[in-house]
Design a protein around this motif. Structure first.
Motif, PDB file in Angstrom:
ATOM      1  N   ASN A   6       0.767  -1.190   0.027  1.00  0.00           N
ATOM      2  CA  ASN A   6       0.061   0.137   0.135  1.00  0.00           C
ATOM      3  C   ASN A   6       0.814   1.109   0.101  1.00  0.00           C
ATOM      4  O   ASN A   6       0.423   2.293  -0.629  1.00  0.00           O
ATOM      5  N   GLU A   7       1.982   1.271   0.687  1.00  0.00           N
ATOM      6  CA  GLU A   7       2.762   2.255   0.822  1.00  0.00           C
ATOM      7  C   GLU A   7       3.519   2.672  -0.644  1.00  0.00           C
ATOM      8  O   GLU A   7       3.536   3.746  -1.117  1.00  0.00           O
ATOM      9  N   ILE A   9       2.155   1.681  -3.720  1.00  0.00           N
ATOM     10  CA  ILE A   9       0.982   2.138  -4.462  1.00  0.00           C
ATOM     11  C   ILE A   9       0.817   3.723  -4.120  1.00  0.00           C
ATOM     12  O   ILE A   9       0.678   4.278  -5.045  1.00  0.00           O
ATOM     13  N   ALA A  10       0.819   4.051  -3.053  1.00  0.00           N
ATOM     14  CA  ALA A  10       0.395   5.487  -2.801  1.00  0.00           C
ATOM     15  C   ALA A  10       1.716   6.390  -3.144  1.00  0.00           C
ATOM     16  O   ALA A  10       1.348   7.410  -3.665  1.00  0.00           O
ATOM     17  N   LEU A  11       2.767   5.802  -3.115  1.00  0.00           N
ATOM     18  CA  LEU A  11       4.011   6.543  -3.571  1.00  0.00           C
ATOM     19  C   LEU A  11       3.568   6.814  -5.049  1.00  0.00           C
ATOM     20  O   LEU A  11       3.955   7.964  -5.581  1.00  0.00           O
ATOM     21  N   VAL A  12       3.681   5.593  -5.801  1.00  0.00           N
ATOM     22  CA  VAL A  12       3.429   5.764  -7.252  1.00  0.00           C
ATOM     23  C   VAL A  12       2.305   6.839  -7.770  1.00  0.00           C
ATOM     24  O   VAL A  12       2.346   7.552  -8.411  1.00  0.00           O
ATOM     25  N   THR A  13       1.085   6.478  -6.796  1.00  0.00           N
ATOM     26  CA  THR A  13      -0.145   7.406  -7.131  1.00  0.00           C
ATOM     27  C   THR A  13       0.227   9.009  -6.901  1.00  0.00           C
ATOM     28  O   THR A  13       0.216   9.799  -7.934  1.00  0.00           O
ATOM     29  N   TYR A  14       1.192   9.182  -6.111  1.00  0.00           N
ATOM     30  CA  TYR A  14       1.517  10.565  -5.775  1.00  0.00           C
ATOM     31  C   TYR A  14       2.690  11.126  -6.855  1.00  0.00           C
ATOM     32  O   TYR A  14       2.214  12.417  -7.230  1.00  0.00           O
ATOM     33  N   ILE A  15       3.393  10.153  -6.989  1.00  0.00           N
ATOM     34  CA  ILE A  15       4.244  10.595  -8.141  1.00  0.00           C
ATOM     35  C   ILE A  15       3.740  10.940  -9.296  1.00  0.00           C
ATOM     36  O   ILE A  15       3.677  11.898 -10.278  1.00  0.00           O
ATOM     37  N   HIS A  16       2.570   9.977  -9.936  1.00  0.00           N
ATOM     38  CA  HIS A  16       1.844  10.246 -10.887  1.00  0.00           C
ATOM     39  C   HIS A  16       0.943  11.620 -10.985  1.00  0.00           C
ATOM     40  O   HIS A  16       0.891  12.232 -11.900  1.00  0.00           O
ATOM     41  N   ASN A  17       0.589  11.677  -9.747  1.00  0.00           N
ATOM     42  CA  ASN A  17      -0.336  12.979  -9.681  1.00  0.00           C
ATOM     43  C   ASN A  17       0.361  14.330  -9.792  1.00  0.00           C
ATOM     44  O   ASN A  17       0.091  15.276 -10.675  1.00  0.00           O
ATOM     45  N   ARG A  18       1.632  14.195  -9.372  1.00  0.00           N
ATOM     46  CA  ARG A  18       2.334  15.381  -9.010  1.00  0.00           C
ATOM     47  C   ARG A  18       3.203  15.801 -10.537  1.00  0.00           C
ATOM     48  O   ARG A  18       3.246  16.903 -10.826  1.00  0.00           O
ATOM     49  N   THR A  19       3.317  14.569 -11.382  1.00  0.00           N
ATOM     50  CA  THR A  19       3.871  14.747 -12.757  1.00  0.00           C
ATOM     51  C   THR A  19       2.895  14.922 -13.798  1.00  0.00           C
ATOM     52  O   THR A  19       3.185  15.266 -15.011  1.00  0.00           O
ATOM     53  N   GLY A  20       1.722  14.779 -13.605  1.00  0.00           N
ATOM     54  CA  GLY A  20       0.458  14.885 -14.573  1.00  0.00           C
ATOM     55  C   GLY A  20       0.563  13.551 -15.384  1.00  0.00           C
ATOM     56  O   GLY A  20       0.026  13.407 -16.420  1.00  0.00           O
ATOM     57  N   PHE A  21       0.996  12.567 -14.843  1.00  0.00           N
ATOM     58  CA  PHE A  21       1.344  11.416 -15.795  1.00  0.00           C
ATOM     59  C   PHE A  21       0.021  10.614 -15.850  1.00  0.00           C
ATOM     60  O   PHE A  21      -0.820  10.498 -14.735  1.00  0.00           O
ATOM     61  N   SER A  22      -0.453  10.238 -17.191  1.00  0.00           N
ATOM     62  CA  SER A  22      -1.429   9.605 -17.595  1.00  0.00           C
ATOM     63  C   SER A  22      -1.084   8.329 -18.378  1.00  0.00           C
ATOM     64  O   SER A  22      -2.051   7.342 -18.115  1.00  0.00           O
ATOM     65  N   ILE A  81      15.014   6.044  -7.792  1.00  0.00           N
ATOM     66  CA  ILE A  81      13.919   7.081  -7.440  1.00  0.00           C
ATOM     67  C   ILE A  81      12.996   6.479  -6.363  1.00  0.00           C
ATOM     68  O   ILE A  81      12.828   7.251  -5.416  1.00  0.00           O
ATOM     69  N   GLY A  82      12.831   5.197  -6.497  1.00  0.00           N
ATOM     70  CA  GLY A  82      12.238   4.388  -5.640  1.00  0.00           C
ATOM     71  C   GLY A  82      12.847   4.430  -4.035  1.00  0.00           C
ATOM     72  O   GLY A  82      12.370   4.623  -3.014  1.00  0.00           O
ATOM     73  N   HIS A  83      14.237   4.041  -4.125  1.00  0.00           N
ATOM     74  CA  HIS A  83      14.875   4.231  -3.106  1.00  0.00           C
ATOM     75  C   HIS A  83      14.757   5.689  -2.467  1.00  0.00           C
ATOM     76  O   HIS A  83      14.822   5.960  -1.294  1.00  0.00           O
ATOM     77  N   GLY A  84      14.989   6.543  -3.203  1.00  0.00           N
ATOM     78  CA  GLY A  84      14.713   8.178  -2.825  1.00  0.00           C
ATOM     79  C   GLY A  84      13.713   8.234  -1.796  1.00  0.00           C
ATOM     80  O   GLY A  84      13.653   9.112  -0.820  1.00  0.00           O
ATOM     81  N   PHE A  85      12.468   7.780  -2.361  1.00  0.00           N
ATOM     82  CA  PHE A  85      11.321   8.095  -1.603  1.00  0.00           C
ATOM     83  C   PHE A  85      11.000   7.104  -0.433  1.00  0.00           C
ATOM     84  O   PHE A  85      10.628   7.460   0.568  1.00  0.00           O
ATOM     85  N   LEU A  86      11.227   5.919  -0.977  1.00  0.00           N
ATOM     86  CA  LEU A  86      10.862   4.916   0.154  1.00  0.00           C
ATOM     87  C   LEU A  86      11.661   4.772   1.201  1.00  0.00           C
ATOM     88  O   LEU A  86      11.389   4.236   2.420  1.00  0.00           O
ATOM     89  N   HIS A  87      13.024   5.234   1.205  1.00  0.00           N
ATOM     90  CA  HIS A  87      14.155   5.261   2.158  1.00  0.00           C
ATOM     91  C   HIS A  87      14.242   6.717   2.625  1.00  0.00           C
ATOM     92  O   HIS A  87      15.343   6.629   3.540  1.00  0.00           O
TER      93      HIS A  87
END
Length: 91
Positions: A6-7, A9-22, A81-87
């Motif tokens: 869940n963490e 998924i929430a991170l990926v959703t946050y990055i997608h929303n912030r970058t406007g990724f669709s 990038i994942g390491h940068g956010f998750l850790h």
């Protein structure tokens, strides 16, 4: 494990929303624009080593293997990038 999933998924959703990724492909330029504390730098690495993340205060420098295939670099950069956010709390 569901909490970690869940963490992520929430991170990926946050990055997608912030970058406007669709739609794929994900733009690393859009990522760097949305997260200016991340910087991408090509570098030379020993064989078998494709990337790293360096921390300088709030700056996150992702170095990736110069001359590698684009798909390999995208994977390595995404991995870091994942390491940068998750850790983040451990850095």
């Amino acid at each position: 494990m569901p909490d970690r999933e869940n963490e992520i998924i929430a991170l990926v959703t946050y990055i997608h929303n912030r970058t406007g990724f669709s739609d794929p492909p994900f733009s690393l330029l859009d990522f760097c624009g949305a997260f200016p504390n991340y910087e991408l730098q090509p570098a030379e690495f020993p064989r078998g080593f494709n990337g790293e993340i360096l921390l300088k205060g709030n700056l996150r420098i992702i170095r990736y293997r110069q001359g590698s295939k684009p798909g390999t670099n995208r994977f390595s950069i995404g991995h870091e990038i994942g390491h940068g956010f998750l850790h983040e709390d451990k850095q």
